[in-house]
Design an enzyme around this catalytic site. Structure first.
Site, PDB file in Angstrom:
ATOM      1  N   LYS A  31      -3.005   5.321  -2.400  1.00  0.00           N
ATOM      2  CA  LYS A  31      -3.964   6.104  -1.779  1.00  0.00           C
ATOM      3  C   LYS A  31      -4.483   7.155  -2.695  1.00  0.00           C
ATOM      4  O   LYS A  31      -3.571   7.757  -3.655  1.00  0.00           O
ATOM      5  CB  LYS A  31      -3.469   6.762  -0.728  1.00  0.00           C
ATOM      6  N   LYS A  55      -9.646  -6.480   8.521  1.00  0.00           N
ATOM      7  CA  LYS A  55      -8.441  -6.195   9.464  1.00  0.00           C
ATOM      8  C   LYS A  55      -9.038  -6.541  10.833  1.00  0.00           C
ATOM      9  O   LYS A  55      -9.976  -5.842  11.344  1.00  0.00           O
ATOM     10  CB  LYS A  55      -8.421  -4.624   9.397  1.00  0.00           C
ATOM     11  N   ASP A  89     -13.706  -1.128   3.470  1.00  0.00           N
ATOM     12  CA  ASP A  89     -12.656  -1.304   4.655  1.00  0.00           C
ATOM     13  C   ASP A  89     -13.459  -0.740   6.024  1.00  0.00           C
ATOM     14  O   ASP A  89     -13.833  -1.219   6.771  1.00  0.00           O
ATOM     15  CB  ASP A  89     -11.222  -0.317   4.274  1.00  0.00           C
ATOM     16  N   GLY A 100      -4.049  -4.081   6.470  1.00  0.00           N
ATOM     17  CA  GLY A 100      -3.060  -3.663   7.491  1.00  0.00           C
ATOM     18  C   GLY A 100      -3.155  -2.356   8.190  1.00  0.00           C
ATOM     19  O   GLY A 100      -3.972  -1.497   7.714  1.00  0.00           O
ATOM     20  N   GLU A 155     -11.204   0.915  -2.939  1.00  0.00           N
ATOM     21  CA  GLU A 155     -11.450   0.649  -1.721  1.00  0.00           C
ATOM     22  C   GLU A 155     -12.169   2.018  -1.077  1.00  0.00           C
ATOM     23  O   GLU A 155     -11.643   3.061  -1.158  1.00  0.00           O
ATOM     24  CB  GLU A 155     -10.017   0.331  -1.054  1.00  0.00           C
ATOM     25  N   SER A 193       0.909  -0.971  -0.128  1.00  0.00           N
ATOM     26  CA  SER A 193       0.001   0.000   0.193  1.00  0.00           C
ATOM     27  C   SER A 193       1.071   1.362   0.041  1.00  0.00           C
ATOM     28  O   SER A 193       1.584   1.514   0.922  1.00  0.00           O
ATOM     29  CB  SER A 193      -0.821  -0.046   1.345  1.00  0.00           C
ATOM     30  N   LYS A 230      -1.331  -1.101  -4.327  1.00  0.00           N
ATOM     31  CA  LYS A 230      -2.477  -0.276  -3.949  1.00  0.00           C
ATOM     32  C   LYS A 230      -2.005   1.217  -3.801  1.00  0.00           C
ATOM     33  O   LYS A 230      -0.876   1.542  -3.141  1.00  0.00           O
ATOM     34  CB  LYS A 230      -2.992  -0.853  -2.724  1.00  0.00           C
ATOM     35  N   ASP A 286      -7.389   3.234  -2.972  1.00  0.00           N
ATOM     36  CA  ASP A 286      -8.081   3.531  -1.689  1.00  0.00           C
ATOM     37  C   ASP A 286      -8.226   4.964  -1.378  1.00  0.00           C
ATOM     38  O   ASP A 286      -7.265   5.711  -1.017  1.00  0.00           O
ATOM     39  CB  ASP A 286      -7.177   2.697  -0.643  1.00  0.00           C
TER      40      ASP A 286
END
Ligand code: OSB
Ligand code: MG
Length: 378
Positions: free
Chosen positions: A164, A263, A239, A291, A214, A136, A162, A189
């Site tokens: 952001k 998670k 998430d 995570g 996400e 990520s 992934k 995400d």
């Protein structure tokens, strides 16, 4: 299982690189390690992952410390537990605070694993010998820096990337990555930073063959996710919105998600996370293990959980070196040449907590605020 001692170690762990999301820029993490000791002297370790502030979740490490010390730990001391599941019964009167509960549950689960001589993965119904590792990547100051980071992570062998995103930093980033790296496994995400007013932008993401988007919309808005999901061909992954297996049922019924990021900390523990995985599978949803920038201690539980057969995508579980100059466990978590992480076969964490590294992080500089992180909490 009768816990006679609970110790909390308050550390501050500096990340190798700043991790920026739509909600915050992190340069270090407060890491609270929980050590439980049972009558015979056997030990277990868990990790509290709540942040400095109530950004990703309402929990913060200081509030969680209060909840643990005032309510959860007194309930635990002196109780006789048949298994870690009993801890959930014991703590069910404490409303909320899933991260605080997860930290204690993890410690009990790793203790139980050692007492029974059975590896964590086996206790969780895990089958894989290694888990698929993704990475990520936070928001970067420039597109060039992002591309350099993606390139580095692909070279290291991570199976999927992934990134952001946030309003204004989205389509352009994805387009740049696709044009430079072609058909890699890629997902984004948003940490809840968009609204339906941004729909035209979100719709553009459909052109880039992403594995999923996400948490595009607010954490407390399943309805809008259901509306969005119907309008996008890119699968929606949730998430922050998913707090329990029941939320998975709700999301599935509404058509709010096709994939679940699981998670342990967000759902109140590793055993709860296993339920979330199993519910996702039963409802035909995809799932993977996310995570919270865990240290080597929390990572052990992520790895064990990700060996579960309900996991259908690469996970946000990277090697220790992606996060830390020096992890607090030995050996550190490492990436294989196949872009996987090996699932330990030993009972307990499968790695050793390095007490001397723990002391070093204890003595780490205080970066923020009112609490002296240097003094520790033993
Ligand atoms: O939204 O998945 C998230 C880290 C902290 C808080 C929230 C998130 C993340 C990550 C990093 O994306 C995942 C990891 O490598 O631990
Ligand atoms: Mg996320």
């Amino acid at each position: 299982m009768e816990v006679r001692k609970v110790e909390l170690f308050l550390l501050e762990m500096r990340l190798r690189e700043e991790f920026r999301t739509s909600v915050e820029a992190l340069i270090s993490r407060p890491v609270v390690l929980v050590r439980v000791e049972e009558r015979g002297g056997e030990e277990g370790w868990g990790e509290l992952v709540s942040d400095w502030g109530p950004w990703y979740s309402y929990e913060t490490y200081e509030v969680d410390l209060l909840i643990m010390r005032r309510f959860l730990i007194p309930q635990l001391l002196g109780a006789r537990l048949e298994s870690p599941e009993d801890f959930h019964t014991l703590s069910s009167k404490v409303r909320g605070y899933p991260m605080a509960k997860a930290a204690l549950e993890e410690a009990l689960l790793s203790l139980y694993s050692r007492l029974k001589g059975r590896p964590l993965a086996e206790l969780l119904g895990g089958r894989r010998e290694e888990i698929d590792s993704g990475v990520s990547i936070g928001l970067k100051p420039t597109v060039e820096e992002l591309l350099r980071e993606v390139s580095r992570r692909l070279e290291e062998g991570y199976q999927r990337i992934k990134i952001k995103i946030e309003p204004g930093l989205d389509v352009e980033l994805v387009r740049a990555i696709r044009s430079q790296f072609g058909g890699i496994k890629l997902q984004v995400d948003a940490n809840g930073s968009y609204t339906m007013a941004h729909f035209p932008t979100l719709k553009k993401l459909d052109e880039y063959d992403l594995l999923m988007v996400e948490q595009p919309l607010a954490y407390d808005d399943l309805i809008q996710h259901a509306v969005l999901s119907r309008k996008l061909s890119t699968p929606v992954c949730l998430d922050e919105s998913i707090r329990s297996a029941q939320d998975v049922v709700l999301a599935s019924t509404l058509g709010a998600a096709e994939v679940i990021n699981v998670k342990p900390a967000r759902v109140g523990g590793v055993l709860r996370a296993k339920e979330v995985l199993e519910t996702s599978k039963a409802l035909g949803l995809g799932a993977w293990v996310g995570g919270m920038l865990e240290s080597g201690v929390g990572r052990a539980f992520l790895v064990a959980l990700a060996s579960h057969p309900a996991v259908t995508f690469p996970n946000d579980i990277s090697a220790s070196s992606r996060y830390w100059e020096e992890d607090i466990v030995e050996p550190p978590w490492e990436l294989t040449s196949r872009g996987t992480i090996r699932v330990p076969r030993e009972p307990g964490l499968g790695v050793e907590v390095k007490e001397e590294a723990l002391k070093r992080y204890h003595e780490g500089e205080v970066v923020r605020g009112a609490v002296s992180l240097a003094s520790g909490l033993r």
